[in-house]
Design a protein around this motif. Structure first.
Motif, PDB file in Angstrom:
ATOM      1  N   LYS A 149       0.811  -1.217   0.000  1.00 58.85           N
ATOM      2  CA  LYS A 149       0.000   0.000   0.000  1.00 58.85           C
ATOM      3  C   LYS A 149       0.843   1.265   0.000  1.00 58.85           C
ATOM      4  O   LYS A 149       0.584   2.196  -0.776  1.00 58.85           O
ATOM      5  N   TYR A 150       1.877   1.311   0.848  1.00 65.93           N
ATOM      6  CA  TYR A 150       2.616   2.557   1.041  1.00 65.93           C
ATOM      7  C   TYR A 150       3.999   2.575   0.380  1.00 65.93           C
ATOM      8  O   TYR A 150       4.761   3.507   0.592  1.00 65.93           O
ATOM      9  N   VAL A 151       4.288   1.557  -0.405  1.00 63.21           N
ATOM     10  CA  VAL A 151       5.518   1.570  -1.210  1.00 63.21           C
ATOM     11  C   VAL A 151       5.160   1.284  -2.668  1.00 63.21           C
ATOM     12  O   VAL A 151       5.293   2.158  -3.526  1.00 63.21           O
ATOM     13  N   HIS A 152       4.656   0.090  -2.935  1.00 62.31           N
ATOM     14  CA  HIS A 152       4.394  -0.307  -4.318  1.00 62.31           C
ATOM     15  C   HIS A 152       3.365   0.598  -4.997  1.00 62.31           C
ATOM     16  O   HIS A 152       3.624   1.156  -6.067  1.00 62.31           O
ATOM     17  N   ARG A 153       2.204   0.744  -4.371  1.00 64.92           N
ATOM     18  CA  ARG A 153       1.149   1.544  -4.997  1.00 64.92           C
ATOM     19  C   ARG A 153       1.532   3.012  -5.097  1.00 64.92           C
ATOM     20  O   ARG A 153       1.193   3.693  -6.076  1.00 64.92           O
ATOM     21  N   VAL A 154       2.260   3.495  -4.112  1.00 65.71           N
ATOM     22  CA  VAL A 154       2.663   4.902  -4.139  1.00 65.71           C
ATOM     23  C   VAL A 154       3.646   5.170  -5.275  1.00 65.71           C
ATOM     24  O   VAL A 154       3.466   6.108  -6.065  1.00 65.71           O
ATOM     25  N   TYR A 155       4.676   4.348  -5.392  1.00 68.48           N
ATOM     26  CA  TYR A 155       5.659   4.594  -6.448  1.00 68.48           C
ATOM     27  C   TYR A 155       5.069   4.365  -7.835  1.00 68.48           C
ATOM     28  O   TYR A 155       5.477   5.020  -8.809  1.00 68.48           O
ATOM     29  N   VAL A 170      -0.985  14.414  -1.828  1.00 63.66           N
ATOM     30  CA  VAL A 170       0.058  13.969  -0.906  1.00 63.66           C
ATOM     31  C   VAL A 170      -0.056  12.466  -0.657  1.00 63.66           C
ATOM     32  O   VAL A 170      -1.109  11.981  -0.229  1.00 63.66           O
ATOM     33  N   TYR A 171       1.038  11.775  -0.936  1.00 64.25           N
ATOM     34  CA  TYR A 171       1.133  10.338  -0.668  1.00 64.25           C
ATOM     35  C   TYR A 171       2.088  10.113   0.501  1.00 64.25           C
ATOM     36  O   TYR A 171       3.069  10.850   0.650  1.00 64.25           O
ATOM     37  N   ASN A 172       1.827   9.101   1.290  1.00 62.61           N
ATOM     38  CA  ASN A 172       2.751   8.691   2.343  1.00 62.61           C
ATOM     39  C   ASN A 172       3.529   7.468   1.898  1.00 62.61           C
ATOM     40  O   ASN A 172       2.949   6.486   1.432  1.00 62.61           O
ATOM     41  N   ARG A 173       4.855   7.535   2.040  1.00 61.96           N
ATOM     42  CA  ARG A 173       5.714   6.396   1.713  1.00 61.96           C
ATOM     43  C   ARG A 173       6.278   5.811   3.000  1.00 61.96           C
ATOM     44  O   ARG A 173       6.753   6.548   3.862  1.00 61.96           O
ATOM     45  N   TYR A 174       6.240   4.486   3.106  1.00 62.51           N
ATOM     46  CA  TYR A 174       6.773   3.835   4.303  1.00 62.51           C
ATOM     47  C   TYR A 174       8.305   3.802   4.276  1.00 62.51           C
ATOM     48  O   TYR A 174       8.920   3.454   3.266  1.00 62.51           O
ATOM     49  N   TYR A 175       8.917   4.141   5.422  1.00 59.91           N
ATOM     50  CA  TYR A 175      10.373   4.066   5.588  1.00 59.91           C
ATOM     51  C   TYR A 175      10.724   3.473   6.950  1.00 59.91           C
ATOM     52  O   TYR A 175      10.107   3.818   7.963  1.00 59.91           O
ATOM     53  N   HIS A 176      11.703   2.609   6.954  1.00 59.94           N
ATOM     54  CA  HIS A 176      12.381   2.209   8.187  1.00 59.94           C
ATOM     55  C   HIS A 176      13.768   2.828   8.104  1.00 59.94           C
ATOM     56  O   HIS A 176      14.607   2.393   7.319  1.00 59.94           O
ATOM     57  N   VAL A 177      14.000   3.886   8.887  1.00 60.06           N
ATOM     58  CA  VAL A 177      15.315   4.536   8.835  1.00 60.06           C
ATOM     59  C   VAL A 177      16.285   3.769   9.743  1.00 60.06           C
ATOM     60  O   VAL A 177      15.919   3.324  10.827  1.00 60.06           O
ATOM     61  N   PHE A 178      17.501   3.616   9.285  1.00 57.85           N
ATOM     62  CA  PHE A 178      18.497   2.793   9.968  1.00 57.85           C
ATOM     63  C   PHE A 178      19.298   3.612  10.974  1.00 57.85           C
ATOM     64  O   PHE A 178      19.789   4.697  10.652  1.00 57.85           O
ATOM     65  N   SER A 179      19.447   3.078  12.172  1.00 63.28           N
ATOM     66  CA  SER A 179      20.293   3.718  13.178  1.00 63.28           C
ATOM     67  C   SER A 179      21.751   3.357  12.915  1.00 63.28           C
ATOM     68  O   SER A 179      22.055   2.397  12.183  1.00 63.28           O
TER      69      SER A 179
END
Length: 412
Positions: free
Chosen positions: A93-99, A365-374
C-alpha cells in the motif's frame, strides 16, 4: 540486446546453460522453463554439475526432466521462505502503490548521481556485469560505459521509464531476485532496503544481493539514516502509529524489536499504582476532601509531591526515548496537481484514502513507508549474512552505506 544473451533466470541451487541447433530452444525464464516444439538436433543442459546431452529422439524426456527439476525446486523455495517473500500489506500500500502512482514525477526529480556511488561503479573492471536491484528510473544504469548493466525494480511504471530509454531492465522483487547464483560481477542497492518493513525481509534482500554476485564480487548498499544531517526533516515525517502494527506479521514486526520492547514508554501503563499514587488520584477526583485524604504530616506531603514529580519526569524521559528510538515513518511525497492524472492512479488513491489533497501546496500527498536505519544497524544486519564480509562503510548524504565482498572460492 544484452539481456537476451545474459539473462539466466535462476532456480537458486541449479545453474543451467542452453545451447541449441535446429531451432529447438529451452529458455530458463522467471523461475520456469519454456520449451518450444520445433525439432532439435542437439541440446546440452548443465544442471547441478551433471551434463545431459540429447538427440531429437530424447528431446521430450530431457524437457520433462528439466520441468520436473524446476517444479521440485520451486516447491522447496516456496516452503522454505514463503513468509519472508510474502509482501506485507503496508509495503504493497505505502511503497508499491505509491511509487506506481508517482513514477513520472519521481523520475523527473531523480537525475543527480551520488559521487560515492558513481565512484564505486567507475572502479569496476571493464566488461563487468552490474546488477542494480531497485533501479528506480535507471539513473545509474550505464554510468560506466565499459560495463554491462541490468536493472530491476518492483514498480512497473518505473521499469517502463527505463525501458523507454533503451535500458536492460525487468520487474522483480528485491527479496527474490530473478538471477542465478554467481551471475553478476557486482550489485548495488541504492535507497531500497529502508522500504522493507521487517528485519527478516531486509536481511533476505542482502542475502539475495550476495547470492547473485560471483565469488569475490562486490555489493554496495545505501539506506536512509535515522541520524539525518538536516534534523528539521524529522518534523515533516509522520511517526508510524500503532494501528499499522497489525499490518505486520510475525517476529519481524518493528514493534517486536528489542528497541521498542525495552522502551519504558510502552510499559509505563502496566506499572502497578502504588498506594500513595492511588490515594493521590482519589483526592484529585473527589468532590470533597475527607479526613482520610488529609496528609498526616509534612513528610507524607513531600513524599506525595516527589512521587508525582518522579512520574512526570519518567513520562517525559520515556517520550524523549521514544522519539530517539523511532525508526518507522511515513514520509510524504507531494505530487503537484498538474502532474496528477485526473482519472488515473491519483484519482483512485484519493477515492480510497491512499492519498489526500493539500490545496495550500496544490498537490496530492502520498505517504511512503520508511524504516530509517540507526548507526551500526546496517552493519549488524549484514554481518549475519554468510559468505560475505564488510570491506567498507561510510555515511554519505544522510545515508548509511556499506560495501560487501562475497567470499572467493577455495583454490584447493
Amino acid at each position: 540486446m544484452i539481456l537476451d544473451v545474459l539473462r539466466s533466470i535462476r532456480t537458486s541451487s541449479s545453474s543451467s546453460t542452453t545451447t541449441t541447433t535446429g531451432g529447438r530452444i529451452i529458455l530458463q525464464s522467471f523461475g520456469f522453463y519454456s520449451v518450444s516444439t520445433s525439432k532439435m538436433r542437439d541440446i546440452k543442459v548443465k544442471s547441478d554439475s551433471r551434463e545431459l546431452i540429447t538427440s531429437s529422439d530424447e528431446e521430450e524426456e530431457a524437457a520433462a526432466q528439466i520441468i520436473e527439476s524446476v517444479s521440485i525446486r520451486e516447491k522447496e523455495i516456496s516452503s522454505s521462505s514463503l513468509s519472508v517473500k510474502s509482501t506485507p500489506e503496508i509495503e504493497k500500500k505505502y511503497v508499491h502503490r505509491v511509487y506506481d502512482a508517482i513514477a513520472p514525477h519521481f523520475s523527473s526529480t531523480r537525475f543527480a548521481k551520488w559521487p560515492k556511488v558513481a565512484a564505486f561503479l567507475e572502479s569496476l573492471p571493464c566488461g563487468s556485469v552490474i546488477l542494480d536491484a531497485g533501479c528506480g528510473n535507471g539513473k545509474y544504469l550505464g554510468l560506466n560505459p565499459s560495463c554491462f548493466f541490468i536493472g530491476c525494480d518492483i514498480s512497473h511504471p518505473l521499469i517502463k521509464i527505463c525501458s523507454d530509454k533503451g535500458q536492460e531492465v525487468l520487474v522483480a522483487d528485491a527479496v527474490n531476485l530473478p538471477y542465478r547464483e554467481d551471475f553478476g560481477d557486482a550489485a548495488i542497492s541504492i535507497a531500497v532496503l529502508h522500504h522493507l518493513s521487517t528485519e527478516s525481509r531486509r536481511k533476505k534482500a542482502i542475502e539475495e544481493l550476495v547470492r547473485v554476485v560471483k565469488p569475490g564480487g562486490f555489493v554496495l548498499i545505501t539506506v536512509w539514516a535515522a541520524e539525518q544531517e538536516d534534523t528539521s526533516l524529522l518534523t515533516k515525517w509522520t511517526p508510524l502509529s500503532a494501528k499499522y502494527v497489525e499490518e505486520w506479521v510475525g517476529p519481524g514486526s518493528p514493534m517486536n524489536s528489542p528497541r521498542v520492547r525495552n522502551n519504558p514508554f510502552f510499559s509505563l501503563e502496566s506499572i502497578p499504582e502504588t498506594e500513595v499514587s492511588t490515594k493521590e488520584q482519589k483526592a484529585d477526583n473527589s468532590p470533597f476532601i475527607g479526613l482520610e485524604s488529609i496528609p498526616e504530616s509534612e513528610e507524607s506531603t513531600r513524599e506525595l509531591k516527589e512521587t508525582k514529580a518522579s512520574i512526570v519526569e519518567q513520562k517525559e524521559e520515556s517520550l524523549e526515548a521514544l522519539k530517539k528510538s523511532q525508526q518507522e515513518y511515513f514520509v510524504p511525497w507531494h505530487l503537484p496537481y498538474h502532474r496528477a492524472e485526473v482519472s488515473g492512479a491519483s484519482a483512485s488513491a484519493l477515492a480510497t484514502g491512499l492519498a489526500k489533497k493539500d490545496d495550500r501546496k496544490g498537490a496530492v500527498v502520498y505517504n511512503r513507508y520508511y524504516h530509517v536505519f540507526s548507526e551500526g544497524e546496517l552493519e549488524r544486519l549484514a554481518s549475519r549474512v554468510g559468505n560475505a564480509m564488510i570491506v567498507d562503510r561510510f555515511y554519505d548524504k544522510s545515508n548509511w552505506c556499506i560495501v560487501l565482498q562475497k567470499a572467493a572460492l577455495n583454490q584447493d
